[in-house]
Motif scaffolding. Structure first.
Motif, PDB file in Angstrom:
ATOM      1  N   ASP A 151      -0.406   5.044  -8.203  1.00 41.26           N
ATOM      2  CA  ASP A 151      -1.022   6.298  -7.784  1.00 41.26           C
ATOM      3  C   ASP A 151      -2.082   6.024  -6.715  1.00 41.26           C
ATOM      4  OD1 ASP A 151      -2.396   8.727  -7.589  1.00 41.26           O
ATOM      5  OD2 ASP A 151      -2.024   9.203  -9.688  1.00 41.26           O
ATOM      6  N   ARG A 337      -5.868  12.938  -3.207  1.00 41.25           N
ATOM      7  CA  ARG A 337      -4.839  11.935  -3.475  1.00 41.25           C
ATOM      8  C   ARG A 337      -4.039  11.654  -2.207  1.00 41.25           C
ATOM      9  NH1 ARG A 337      -3.114  13.848  -7.673  1.00 41.25           N
ATOM     10  NH2 ARG A 337      -3.701  12.273  -9.214  1.00 41.25           N
ATOM     11  N   HIS A 346      -3.800   2.693  -1.423  1.00 42.97           N
ATOM     12  CA  HIS A 346      -4.417   2.466  -2.730  1.00 42.97           C
ATOM     13  C   HIS A 346      -5.365   1.282  -2.622  1.00 42.97           C
ATOM     14  CE1 HIS A 346      -2.086  -1.207  -3.631  1.00 42.97           C
ATOM     15  NE2 HIS A 346      -1.132  -0.610  -2.933  1.00 42.97           N
TER      16      HIS A 346
END
Length: 472
Positions: A151, A337, A346
């Motif tokens: 994620d 995000r 990330h």
């Protein structure tokens, strides 16, 4: 070594190889003593005759660029040429604003007494525990699923650990879904700018304030307006009407050190609600509070979801560990995000996993307790010595937190000149005037004690006293 050679067409293949290798040697990409691939290997890779590669190698050897060693291979010879950079002439120019920025803070190599603000004592960090966790995470069995980046908002276990840690130690209201893992506060600010602001928007910052934040806003095309602070923190009555965002350090104003009073915090929240403004709360070192009532963050007082809360682990762990976090309301989860994804995808996965385990095993809390006792003793000692030795020249700004103390020069002397002379004497510190934004600079000195070992505090301040006592 792996040498990159690309062929364009099928004409003069030996000449193409020769020119590319010669340029790589002259540019410094191939350094003296480095081995070139055997002619058979390079020929197979390029799908050409081995003789063609040999012709190029022989020509380079004849010109003194290569040498053959029997039984060892072909190597680059010392040419005496310095590495060459990109072409000096180019029509490309940066967007307006970048040329006016400089790195802050300026390097201070070789200081004997390092009183720069914001530096923790890396000797206090529990390296053995961290090394144990990292070693376990880097085993082949633990890396079986590491092929996926995961994620962009961060590893779920780290986001959950941060939410718990911030809730217990900082009274932040957040669940794991509200947390975005960042590479420190600076990246959190960059995400906020790209998600919520437009070039030309006005951003209000504390004056004096944190230079890298101001520089980031300016580089993004924002209009930065400094807002004065007083004993209660940011003056809400001085905020510009045009502001679209306000950046504040309410728990421990940087660099002066006072907290924002509760009435002032409530006034700021009310002002932001009425004017539909976002508040960016930078809580950079709230774990190190040495007395008085705990400071409730703006984020926990916010009933309208207008506060974006940022924090970092660099101050409580190691500066080289570039991990921080941003707490945002649900309406911004997807945007942040995606902003994290398109900017750097990330954070480093092993470091995220290690920090999650470090928190969950109670090691971070234990480290904070231990280091807080150490820093509190240094804070007290610096305050005592400044009062004893500099009482006629420096007036300490009351502060009960963090890794530094600030003091105003009572006679209005040139603090930048004092800082330069101190550096010449081996004492590294910041002048308060460095932190001015748009208003008149505050003259004084910022004394960090995180990186100065206790036995050296007295010696360093004695040297600073000698510097201040000497006429310029």
């Amino acid at each position: 070594m792996d040498v990159h050679v690309s062929l364009v067409g099928r004409r003069d293949l030996a000449g193409q190889i020769y020119r590319q290798l010669r340029a790589a040697i002259l540019d410094g990409r191939l350094r003296a003593g480095e081995a070139l691939p055997p002619t058979r290997e390079l020929a197979a890779r390029l799908e050409i005759s081995r003789n063609t590669v040999a012709v190029a190698y022989d020509r380079l050897a004849a010109e003194g660029f290569l040498e053959s060693r029997v039984g060892a291979g072909t190597f680059v010879r010392e040419t005496g040429s310095a590495a060459r950079g990109a072409p000096a002439a180019s029509p490309l120019r940066p967007r307006r604003g970048w040329d006016g920025l400089d790195l802050w803070p300026a390097p201070m190599p070789g200081v004997t007494w390092d009183f720069r603000a914001g530096l923790p004592d890396v000797r206090l960090f529990p390296y053995e525990a961290w090394r144990r966790i990292m070693a376990g995470l880097l085993r082949p069995s633990a890396l079986a699923g590491a092929g996926s980046a995961g994620d962009p908002a961060g590893l779920p276990e780290l986001r959950a650990a941060i939410a718990r840690h911030a809730g217990v130690t900082r009274s932040v209201r957040a669940g794991a879904r509200d947390v975005v893992v960042t590479a420190g506060v600076q990246q959190a600010l960059d995400l906020i700018v790209r998600v919520l602001l437009e070039p030309g928007d006005t951003v209000a910052v504390e004056d004096p304030g944190y230079p890298p934040a101001r520089m980031l806003f300016e580089a993004a095309g924002m209009r930065v307006r400094g807002v004065p602070v007083d004993a209660e923190g940011l003056r809400v009555d001085a905020l510009p009407d045009a502001a679209r965002a306000v950046y504040v350090t309410p728990s421990h104003q940087f660099p002066l050190g006072m907290p924002m009073s509760l009435p002032r915090r409530r006034a700021l929240l009310d002002w932001a609600r009425r004017r539909e403004v976002v508040i960016v709360e930078d809580d950079y070192d709230t774990e190190y509070r040495y007395g008085g009532r705990p400071i409730e963050p703006l984020q926990s007082l916010d009933a309208d979801g207008r506060v974006l809360y940022t924090g970092t682990f660099s101050k409580i762990m190691r500066p080289v560990l570039r991990l921080g976090f941003l707490v945002a309301p649900p309406s911004l989860h997807h945007a942040f995000r995606m902003a994290r994804y398109v900017s750097s995808w990330h954070a480093e996965v092993p470091a995220q996993a290690a920090l999650a385990r470090f928190i969950d095993e109670g090691l971070l809390a234990r480290h904070i307790r231990r280091s807080r006792r150490e820093y509190e003793a240094r804070h007290r000692r610096v305050a005592e010595l400044v009062g004893e030795w500099f009482g006629d020249r420096l007036a300490l700004v009351p502060s009960a937190a963090g890794l530094h103390l600030s003091a105003r020069l009572t006679d209005g002397a040139d603090d930048a000149e004092l800082a330069r002379r101190a550096l010449d004497a081996g004492v590294g510190l910041y002048a308060l005037s460095e932190f001015a934004v748009t208003g008149p600079p505050v003259r004084g000195l910022v004394l960090g004690y995180g990186a100065v070992a206790p036995p050296e505090i007295e010696a360093g301040l004695r040297r600073l006293r000698d510097v201040i006592a000497r006429p310029a």
